[in-house]
Enzyme design. Structure first.
Site, PDB file in Angstrom:
ATOM      1  N   HIS A   1       0.823  -1.214   0.000  1.00 11.51           N
ATOM      2  CA  HIS A   1       0.000   0.000   0.000  1.00 11.51           C
ATOM      3  C   HIS A   1       0.855   1.261   0.000  1.00 11.51           C
ATOM      4  CE1 HIS A   1      -4.055   1.715   0.595  1.00 11.51           C
ATOM      5  NE2 HIS A   1      -3.393   2.711   1.159  1.00 11.51           N
TER       6      HIS A   1
ATOM      7  N   ASP B   1       0.247   5.532  -1.143  1.00 13.17           N
ATOM      8  CA  ASP B   1      -0.764   6.518  -1.534  1.00 13.17           C
ATOM      9  C   ASP B   1      -0.235   7.646  -2.412  1.00 13.17           C
ATOM     10  OD1 ASP B   1      -3.483   6.025  -0.282  1.00 13.17           O
ATOM     11  OD2 ASP B   1      -2.221   5.727   1.468  1.00 13.17           O
TER      12      ASP B   1
ATOM     13  N   GLU C   1      -9.055   1.410  -2.447  1.00 10.26           N
ATOM     14  CA  GLU C   1      -9.037   1.476  -0.978  1.00 10.26           C
ATOM     15  C   GLU C   1     -10.378   1.938  -0.409  1.00 10.26           C
ATOM     16  OE1 GLU C   1      -6.338   3.088   2.751  1.00 10.26           O
ATOM     17  OE2 GLU C   1      -6.168   4.065   0.814  1.00 10.26           O
TER      18      GLU C   1
ATOM     19  N   HIS D   1     -13.399   2.028   3.924  1.00  8.33           N
ATOM     20  CA  HIS D   1     -12.307   2.886   4.374  1.00  8.33           C
ATOM     21  C   HIS D   1     -12.657   3.316   5.800  1.00  8.33           C
ATOM     22  CE1 HIS D   1      -9.479   6.453   4.278  1.00  8.33           C
ATOM     23  NE2 HIS D   1      -8.707   5.392   4.103  1.00  8.33           N
TER      24      HIS D   1
ATOM     25  N   HIS E   1      -8.854  -1.767   7.417  1.00  8.47           N
ATOM     26  CA  HIS E   1      -9.893  -0.748   7.634  1.00  8.47           C
ATOM     27  C   HIS E   1     -11.242  -1.296   8.077  1.00  8.47           C
ATOM     28  CE1 HIS E   1      -7.998   3.088   6.689  1.00  8.47           C
ATOM     29  NE2 HIS E   1      -7.409   2.517   5.648  1.00  8.47           N
TER      30      HIS E   1
ATOM     31  N   HIS F   1      -2.477  -3.170   4.660  1.00 11.38           N
ATOM     32  CA  HIS F   1      -1.681  -2.301   5.541  1.00 11.38           C
ATOM     33  C   HIS F   1      -2.295  -2.264   6.941  1.00 11.38           C
ATOM     34  CE1 HIS F   1      -4.781   0.192   3.753  1.00 11.38           C
ATOM     35  NE2 HIS F   1      -4.452   1.283   4.413  1.00 11.38           N
TER      36      HIS F   1
ATOM     37  N   ASP G   1       2.024   1.994   3.780  1.00 17.35           N
ATOM     38  CA  ASP G   1       1.147   3.172   3.810  1.00 17.35           C
ATOM     39  C   ASP G   1       1.932   4.464   3.569  1.00 17.35           C
ATOM     40  OD1 ASP G   1      -1.340   4.361   3.882  1.00 17.35           O
ATOM     41  OD2 ASP G   1      -1.706   4.025   6.005  1.00 17.35           O
TER      42      ASP G   1
END
Length: 440
Positions: free
Chosen positions: A49, A51, A162, A189, A230, A251, A364
Site C-alpha cells: 500500500h 498513496d 481502498e 475505508h 480498515h 496495511h 502506507d
C-alpha cells in the site's frame, strides 16, 4: 627494555588467543546487506500500500509534468498539514522495491458517481505513471507478471482500490474496476458502507449484509484480492467465513501490541492463517506505537477543548487564539515518534501468531503524516529487513515476508478464480437493508 607486568602478559595472551581463532569465526560476522541483495534478487520486495497517486492529485492536480519522480521528491514543498513525499524512483531503487500496490483511494466524502469517476481517474494516473517512466515501471495484473517484471529489473505496478464506497454499491462497477486493472479492494475505508462496517465507525451492520457477502463472492469469482484493512473485526470474521480464496490486509498491524481498531486481533490472525491469507504490516506511527496512539487521542481532545463550533470550545469562533493555544500545548507535549524497531516488533508478533507464511509489508507511505524513525521513505526497507535478520530471521523467512507470501496469495486467488470460471457474473443489485432484524 620494557618491563613485562602481569597486566601486559594478560593482554598479550588475549591477543594471541584471538589470532588463533579459526578463519570461520572471523568470517561469521553478519553481512546483512549481501544477504538482502541475494534474497531480493530472487524474490521481489512487494509493498501492499502506497498513496502516492492521491498526493500527486492533491498537490499537482494529477499533472505528471509538474513532478519529476526521477528526482528526490522529499525536497519538494509540502502543505502545512502535510509531510515531505516519501516516494520517488531513486528511493524505490535504493529500497530494492520489486513490486508496489498503488492505492487509488478517494475520500469517503466523495459519494456516488463522483467517487466512481474519481477512482477511474486515479487508475488512469497510475497507468500514466507507468507510461511516463517506462524504464522503471511496468503495469502488472498477476503474480506471474510481477515475477517477469522483477526479472527485467523494473518495478511491477499493481492497483488497489481502498474502499468499498468507491464502487457505489454496484457489482458492475466492481467488475469494470477489475477489468481496468484493480487487483484488490478494501471493503471499507474510514466509514461504513451500506453493506460493511468499518473499524473506525459505529457498527451499523455488525459485519457484512447479504449484499456485502455477494461482493466478497464476486471478488472471488473475478480473482480480486479481498482486503480487510480498515474493516471492523465483525466484518473481518464475516468476510473470512464467506471467502473461499485467501484474503489480505494490505496495511495493518498487530492489535495485541497497539490496541488500535485498524490493527488485527490475535484470534483473527489465527483464522487468517487457516484461510491462507496475509497481513502486511503497516508503518503508520499511531498503529505501531501505543505512546503515539495515546498522544493522538490527547491532541484530538485538545483540539475539541479549544474550538468545537458551533457550541463548544474555550476559543469558539476565534481560530487564531485557538491555534496559538494549540501550538503552546503541542510545544509542551511534543508528538512522539515511532521507530523501525517497533515496526519489527509488530512483524514478529504477526509471525508468532499467524506464522511466517502469513506476514508481509504494507507501509502506507505517502498516506501517513510522518514515518517511523529509520523508515522515513521507500529507500529504507533494507534497514527493516536487516533488523529482522539481526533478530534471527533466515533468508528463507525474509524472502517470504518481502514478497513470497503475497505472490503465493495472489496465485492462490487466481487459481480459485479459474475454478469459478463457469459461474456467471453476479446479478445482485444493492437494496437498502435494515441494519438490525425488524422487531415483532
Amino acid at each position: 627494555m620494557a618491563t613485562t607486568t602481569p597486566t601486559t602478559v594478560t593482554r598479550m595472551s588475549a591477543l594471541m588467543a584471538l589470532l588463533c581463532l579459526p578463519l570461520a569465526v572471523w568470517s561469521a560476522q553478519p553481512d546483512y546487506a549481501a544477504r538482502i541483495e541475494r534474497v531480493l534478487a530472487a524474490t521481489p520486495l512487494i509493498d501492499g500500500h502506497n498513496d502516492l497517486p492521491w498526493e500527486i492529485r492533491a498537490r499537482f492536480k494529477s499533472d505528471l509534468t509538474a513532478i519529476d519522480l526521477k528526482s528526490d521528491t522529499a525536497r519538494l514543498p509540502f502543505p502545512e498539514d502535510g509531510a515531505p513525499l516519501m516516494t520517488d524512483i531513486p528511493r524505490l531503487r535504493a529500497g530494492k522495491v520489486g513490486g508496489q500496490f498503488w492505492s487509488v483511494w478517494v475520500p469517503v466524502t466523495l459519494k456516488g458517481y463522483e467517487a466512481v469517476q474519481t477512482t477511474f481517474e486515479q487508475i488512469d494516473l497510475v497507468k500514466r505513471m507507468c507510461t511516463r517512466y517506462a524504464d522503471d515501471f511496468t503495469m502488472a495484473y498477476s503474480a506471474a507478471d510481477v515475477r517477469r517484471i522483477h526479472q527485467s529489473h523494473r518495478v511491477a505496478c499493481l492497483i488497489g482500490v481502498e474502499g468499498g464506497h468507491q464502487i457505489n454499491d454496484s457489482l458492475a462497477v466492481l467488475r469494470q474496476m477489475y477489468a481496468a486493472g484493480a487487483r484488490y479492494m478494501t471493503l471499507t475505508h474510514t466509514s461504513n458502507t451500506e453493506w460493511a462496517d468499518s473499524a473506525t465507525d459505529a457498527p451499523a451492520h455488525h459485519g457484512l449484509t447479504p449484499f456485502g457477502e455477494e461482493v466478497v463472492r464476486e471478488m472471488n469469482r473475478l480473482g480480486m484480492l479481498v482486503d480487510l484493512s480498515h474493516v471492523s473485526p465483525d466484518t473481518m470474521r464475516a468476510a473470512l467465513a464467506v471467502s473461499i480464496a485467501p484474503v489480505i490486509y494490505s496495511h495493518s498491524s498487530a492489535r495485541a501490541l497497539v490496541d488500535h481498531p485498524r490493527n488485527v486481533p490475535d484470534d483473527i490472525l489465527r483464522v487468517v492463517a487457516k484461510n491462507g491469507g496475509i497481513v502486511m504490516a503497516n508503518f503508520a506511527p499511531g498503529y505501531v506505537s501505543d505512546v503515539r496512539r495515546r498522544w493522538a487521542a490527547d491532541d484530538a481532545a485538545e483540539h475539541a477543548r479549544l474550538n468545537s463550533p458551533p457550541y463548544a470550545g474555550l476559543y469558539i469562533g476565534q481560530p487564531e487564539q485557538a491555534k496559538a493555544a494549540l501550538d503552546a500545548w503541542e510545544k509542551e507535549h511534543p508528538r512522539p515518534s515511532a521507530t523501525l524497531a517497533q515496526v519489527a516488533d509488530h512483524i514478529e508478533h504477526l509471525r508468532l501468531i499467524a506464522g511466517v507464511d502469513h506476514v508481509g509489508l504494507g507501509s502506507d507511505f505517502d498516506g501517513i503524516e510522518d514515518a517511523p524513525v529509520g523508515l522515513e521513505g521507500v529507500n529504507r526497507y533494507p534497514a527493516l529487513l536487516a533488523e529482522l535478520m539481526r533478530r534471527g530471521w533466515t533468508d528463507a523467512d525474509i524472502a517470504k515476508l518481502a514478497g513470497g507470501n503475497v505472490l503465493r496469495v495472489m496465485a492462490d486467488v487466481e487459481r480459485v478464480a479459474t475454478t469459478l470460471r463457469d459461474r456467471p457474473p453476479s446479478g445482485a443489485v444493492f437494496a437498502s437493508e435494515p441494519p438490525f432484524p425488524p422487531s415483532h
